[in-house]
Motif scaffolding. Sequence first.
Motif, PDB file in Angstrom:
ATOM      1  N   SER A  88     -22.412  36.982 -54.620  1.00 60.04           N
ATOM      2  CA  SER A  88     -22.029  38.107 -53.775  1.00 60.04           C
ATOM      3  C   SER A  88     -22.145  37.638 -52.329  1.00 60.04           C
ATOM      4  CB  SER A  88     -22.924  39.315 -54.035  1.00 60.04           C
ATOM      5  OG  SER A  88     -24.261  38.949 -53.850  1.00 60.04           O
ATOM      6  N   MET A  89     -21.451  38.316 -51.416  1.00 57.42           N
ATOM      7  CA  MET A  89     -21.460  37.910 -50.018  1.00 57.42           C
ATOM      8  C   MET A  89     -22.151  39.015 -49.234  1.00 57.42           C
ATOM      9  SD  MET A  89     -20.457  35.318 -48.138  1.00 57.42           S
ATOM     10  CE  MET A  89     -19.111  34.422 -48.894  1.00 57.42           C
ATOM     11  N   ALA A  90     -23.360  38.719 -48.751  1.00 53.11           N
ATOM     12  CA  ALA A  90     -24.097  39.709 -47.971  1.00 53.11           C
ATOM     13  C   ALA A  90     -23.494  39.763 -46.575  1.00 53.11           C
ATOM     14  CB  ALA A  90     -25.570  39.337 -47.904  1.00 53.11           C
ATOM     15  N   LYS A  93     -24.547  37.752 -43.456  1.00 59.20           N
ATOM     16  CA  LYS A  93     -25.615  36.844 -43.883  1.00 59.20           C
ATOM     17  C   LYS A  93     -25.091  35.629 -44.614  1.00 59.20           C
ATOM     18  CE  LYS A  93     -30.126  38.947 -44.230  1.00 59.20           C
ATOM     19  NZ  LYS A  93     -30.779  39.910 -45.108  1.00 59.20           N
ATOM     20  N   GLY A  94     -24.174  35.870 -45.578  1.00 64.46           N
ATOM     21  CA  GLY A  94     -23.686  34.737 -46.353  1.00 64.46           C
ATOM     22  C   GLY A  94     -23.855  34.960 -47.839  1.00 64.46           C
ATOM     23  N   PRO A  95     -23.570  33.914 -48.616  1.00 65.38           N
ATOM     24  CA  PRO A  95     -23.493  34.060 -50.066  1.00 65.38           C
ATOM     25  C   PRO A  95     -24.860  34.099 -50.753  1.00 65.38           C
ATOM     26  CG  PRO A  95     -23.031  31.799 -49.423  1.00 65.38           C
ATOM     27  CD  PRO A  95     -23.239  32.556 -48.156  1.00 65.38           C
ATOM     28  N   ILE A  96     -24.913  34.835 -51.841  1.00 66.33           N
ATOM     29  CA  ILE A  96     -26.101  34.834 -52.708  1.00 66.33           C
ATOM     30  C   ILE A  96     -25.613  34.714 -54.151  1.00 66.33           C
ATOM     31  CG2 ILE A  96     -28.081  36.201 -53.532  1.00 66.33           C
ATOM     32  CD1 ILE A  96     -28.010  37.560 -50.730  1.00 66.33           C
ATOM     33  N   ILE A 203     -10.728  18.952 -47.331  1.00 64.47           N
ATOM     34  CA  ILE A 203     -12.003  19.002 -48.054  1.00 64.47           C
ATOM     35  C   ILE A 203     -13.111  19.256 -47.029  1.00 64.47           C
ATOM     36  CG2 ILE A 203     -13.603  17.676 -49.525  1.00 64.47           C
ATOM     37  CD1 ILE A 203     -10.914  18.167 -50.890  1.00 64.47           C
ATOM     38  N   PHE A 204     -13.846  20.357 -47.213  1.00 63.60           N
ATOM     39  CA  PHE A 204     -14.913  20.738 -46.284  1.00 63.60           C
ATOM     40  C   PHE A 204     -16.255  20.222 -46.790  1.00 63.60           C
ATOM     41  CE2 PHE A 204     -11.703  23.973 -45.329  1.00 63.60           C
ATOM     42  CZ  PHE A 204     -11.800  24.112 -43.957  1.00 63.60           C
ATOM     43  N   ASP A 205     -16.786  19.158 -46.155  1.00 59.79           N
ATOM     44  CA  ASP A 205     -18.153  18.737 -46.482  1.00 59.79           C
ATOM     45  C   ASP A 205     -19.071  19.255 -45.377  1.00 59.79           C
ATOM     46  OD1 ASP A 205     -20.034  17.778 -48.139  1.00 59.79           O
ATOM     47  OD2 ASP A 205     -19.403  15.670 -48.094  1.00 59.79           O
ATOM     48  N   SER A 206     -19.251  20.563 -45.381  1.00 62.54           N
ATOM     49  CA  SER A 206     -19.942  21.250 -44.283  1.00 62.54           C
ATOM     50  C   SER A 206     -21.410  20.875 -44.177  1.00 62.54           C
ATOM     51  CB  SER A 206     -19.823  22.754 -44.467  1.00 62.54           C
ATOM     52  OG  SER A 206     -18.472  23.123 -44.487  1.00 62.54           O
ATOM     53  N   TRP A 207     -22.004  20.408 -45.281  1.00 61.68           N
ATOM     54  CA  TRP A 207     -23.436  20.081 -45.268  1.00 61.68           C
ATOM     55  C   TRP A 207     -23.695  18.583 -45.382  1.00 61.68           C
ATOM     56  CZ3 TRP A 207     -26.025  23.485 -42.902  1.00 61.68           C
ATOM     57  CH2 TRP A 207     -25.570  24.803 -42.924  1.00 61.68           C
ATOM     58  N   ALA A 208     -22.693  17.768 -45.028  1.00 60.28           N
ATOM     59  CA  ALA A 208     -22.889  16.313 -44.970  1.00 60.28           C
ATOM     60  C   ALA A 208     -24.093  15.976 -44.103  1.00 60.28           C
ATOM     61  CB  ALA A 208     -21.634  15.643 -44.399  1.00 60.28           C
ATOM     62  N   GLY A 315     -14.504  21.627 -33.569  1.00 58.46           N
ATOM     63  CA  GLY A 315     -15.427  20.809 -34.354  1.00 58.46           C
ATOM     64  C   GLY A 315     -16.062  21.569 -35.502  1.00 58.46           C
ATOM     65  N   HIS A 316     -15.854  22.876 -35.556  1.00 60.50           N
ATOM     66  CA  HIS A 316     -16.256  23.712 -36.697  1.00 60.50           C
ATOM     67  C   HIS A 316     -15.516  25.030 -36.524  1.00 60.50           C
ATOM     68  CE1 HIS A 316     -19.751  25.135 -39.538  1.00 60.50           C
ATOM     69  NE2 HIS A 316     -18.658  24.807 -40.206  1.00 60.50           N
ATOM     70  N   GLY A 317     -15.831  26.027 -37.363  1.00 65.66           N
ATOM     71  CA  GLY A 317     -15.030  27.260 -37.346  1.00 65.66           C
ATOM     72  C   GLY A 317     -15.244  28.124 -36.111  1.00 65.66           C
TER      73      GLY A 317
HETATM   74  O1  1CP Z   1     -15.574  38.895 -44.026  1.00 69.62           O
HETATM   75  C1  1CP Z   1     -15.810  37.911 -43.350  1.00 69.62           C
HETATM   76  O2  1CP Z   1     -15.209  37.775 -42.289  1.00 69.62           O
HETATM   77  C2  1CP Z   1     -16.878  36.983 -43.836  1.00 69.62           C
HETATM   78  C3  1CP Z   1     -16.845  35.625 -43.202  1.00 69.62           C
HETATM   79  C4  1CP Z   1     -16.059  34.610 -44.038  1.00 69.62           C
HETATM   80  C5  1CP Z   1     -14.727  34.204 -43.870  1.00 69.62           C
HETATM   81  C6  1CP Z   1     -13.742  34.674 -42.828  1.00 69.62           C
HETATM   82  C7  1CP Z   1     -16.576  33.918 -45.163  1.00 69.62           C
HETATM   83  C8  1CP Z   1     -17.913  34.067 -45.735  1.00 69.62           C
HETATM   84  N1  1CP Z   1     -15.584  33.086 -45.643  1.00 69.62           N
HETATM   85  C9  1CP Z   1     -14.442  33.241 -44.904  1.00 69.62           C
HETATM   86  C10 1CP Z   1     -13.152  32.569 -45.138  1.00 69.62           C
HETATM   87  C11 1CP Z   1     -13.131  31.096 -45.225  1.00 69.62           C
HETATM   88  N2  1CP Z   1     -14.164  30.298 -45.671  1.00 69.62           N
HETATM   89  C12 1CP Z   1     -12.044  30.276 -44.945  1.00 69.62           C
HETATM   90  C13 1CP Z   1     -10.693  30.870 -44.582  1.00 69.62           C
HETATM   91  C14 1CP Z   1      -9.633  30.167 -43.962  1.00 69.62           C
HETATM   92  C15 1CP Z   1      -9.797  29.854 -42.490  1.00 69.62           C
HETATM   93  O3  1CP Z   1     -10.486  28.864 -42.151  1.00 69.62           O
HETATM   94  O4  1CP Z   1      -9.155  30.512 -41.679  1.00 69.62           O
HETATM   95  C16 1CP Z   1     -12.442  28.940 -45.163  1.00 69.62           C
HETATM   96  C17 1CP Z   1     -11.656  27.665 -44.962  1.00 69.62           C
HETATM   97  C18 1CP Z   1     -13.785  28.983 -45.628  1.00 69.62           C
HETATM   98  C19 1CP Z   1     -14.562  27.812 -46.043  1.00 69.62           C
HETATM   99  C20 1CP Z   1     -16.035  27.911 -46.146  1.00 69.62           C
HETATM  100  N3  1CP Z   1     -16.799  28.906 -46.692  1.00 69.62           N
HETATM  101  C21 1CP Z   1     -16.923  26.889 -45.743  1.00 69.62           C
HETATM  102  C22 1CP Z   1     -16.476  25.556 -45.190  1.00 69.62           C
HETATM  103  C23 1CP Z   1     -16.183  25.623 -43.741  1.00 69.62           C
HETATM  104  C24 1CP Z   1     -17.393  25.892 -42.868  1.00 69.62           C
HETATM  105  O5  1CP Z   1     -17.426  26.966 -42.262  1.00 69.62           O
HETATM  106  O6  1CP Z   1     -18.280  25.029 -42.814  1.00 69.62           O
HETATM  107  C25 1CP Z   1     -18.234  27.298 -46.029  1.00 69.62           C
HETATM  108  C26 1CP Z   1     -19.526  26.545 -45.777  1.00 69.62           C
HETATM  109  C27 1CP Z   1     -18.153  28.591 -46.624  1.00 69.62           C
HETATM  110  C28 1CP Z   1     -19.282  29.419 -47.142  1.00 69.62           C
HETATM  111  C29 1CP Z   1     -19.327  30.734 -46.447  1.00 69.62           C
HETATM  112  N4  1CP Z   1     -18.422  31.733 -46.638  1.00 69.62           N
HETATM  113  C30 1CP Z   1     -18.712  32.801 -45.819  1.00 69.62           C
HETATM  114  C31 1CP Z   1     -19.884  32.462 -45.074  1.00 69.62           C
HETATM  115  C32 1CP Z   1     -20.595  33.375 -44.098  1.00 69.62           C
HETATM  116  C33 1CP Z   1     -20.246  31.156 -45.455  1.00 69.62           C
HETATM  117  C34 1CP Z   1     -21.391  30.316 -44.868  1.00 69.62           C
HETATM  118  C35 1CP Z   1     -22.653  30.603 -45.552  1.00 69.62           C
HETATM  119  C36 1CP Z   1     -23.794  29.775 -45.019  1.00 69.62           C
HETATM  120  O7  1CP Z   1     -24.316  30.127 -43.942  1.00 69.62           O
HETATM  121  O8  1CP Z   1     -24.188  28.814 -45.655  1.00 69.62           O
END
Ligand code: 1CP
Length: 339
Positions: A88-90, A93-96, A203-208, A315-317
């Motif tokens: 689920s997505m809090a 906060k993020g995923p659980i 490919i997203f290696d966000s935690w490299a 360099g990131h989102g």
């Molecule tokens: O409703 C919302 O707005 C919640 C935020 C959100 C969004 C907009 C999440 C929750 N995911 C997304 C979409 C998303 N996730 C995309 C969409 C396309 C775009 O880029 O426009 C993409 C590519 C991702 C990829 C993703 N999800 C990554 C890799 C990129 C990065 O940010 O490092 C990761 C790590 C996630 C997990 C995730 N999903 C959402 C959150 C808040 C998180 C991070 C959780 C954490 O803190 O570990």
Amino acid sequence: MYKNNLILQALKGDITSQIPVWLMRQAGRVLPEYRQTRKKAKNFIEFVKTPQLAAEVTLQPVDILNVDAAIIFSDILVVPEAMGLPYSMAEEKGPIFQNFIRSASDIQNLKIAHTDQYSYVIEAIQLTKKHLNNRVPLIGFSGAPWTLFAYMTEGKGSKTFSTAKKWLYSNPSESHQLLQKITLSIINYLKDQIKAGADVIQIFDSWAGVLNKSLYQQFCIPYLKQICNEIKEVPIILFPKDGFFALQDIQQLNYNAVSLDWTIEPEWVIPLLPNKTLQGNADPCLLYANEKTIEQETIKMLNKFSSVPYIANLGHGLYPDIDKEKVRFFIDIIHNFKR
Ligand code: 1CP
């Protein structure tokens, strides 16, 4: 074939006269239009699982921000879910994950993800392609094996991912089994995205960045290698966030492009990655600055990358509270830059 194929040219290795740009998280809360569409779904997961809504927000940045590619609106956690770990997505906060990987038998119970388990993403891609009508290419994506492993063993987000790293240090052979299952799932997922119309894969290696060179060589490189050797149909980009220590090993792999975080200096990285297209790497927080600072810093970045095949990005989102007008301003500077 595309009205705008700058990104595909840059990925082929061309030094394009206009520099293409797209932004990580371009389909997101920065856009008021996204927040409107988001209200139509009960929660984030329902949003991701409704192809009409996912396609709608995928197209928004193309229309509103004038980016040179769309990226399919989805999440990297689709793959763990498809393997049997619902989440689920809090909000904020993020995923659980209700169930996550705690033992070797949990690994045995995981499925290799297959079309039926993520068909909503495939439908969203087909729908998006129809509406895009060849205006710009569409990027499909997946998390990297290690980054998905990190969420699947930790059960939630984390600053250190120490539970995930504990697996690598204390159960290396089980860790390899899990990474292999994730990799096979990712390959199925990417092949299906390409069949549905994805023109590029990232490919997203966000935690490299929580690993080091030795761990990356043991637990990441072999699986990243399988992926790029299987995905031959379209160009493929790797984003090893904070993984400066891994770049020499990544150079040996068949990725067309490497996406760089903002800590990497262009002068330092260009000789390390010959024959790769580079992508990045402005600090997303730069977009909190005034227009003069944004312009100066962006032009500095473009000049530094101007001798190599290059796609501008952050360099990131994008952060949700960045002003949409500043994002437009950043993109316009890139498009008006003369190499
Ligand atoms: O409703 C919302 O707005 C919640 C935020 C959100 C969004 C907009 C999440 C929750 N995911 C997304 C979409 C998303 N996730 C995309 C969409 C396309 C775009 O880029 O426009 C993409 C590519 C991702 C990829 C993703 N999800 C990554 C890799 C990129 C990065 O940010 O490092 C990761 C790590 C996630 C997990 C995730 N999903 C959402 C959150 C808040 C998180 C991070 C959780 C954490 O803190 O570990």
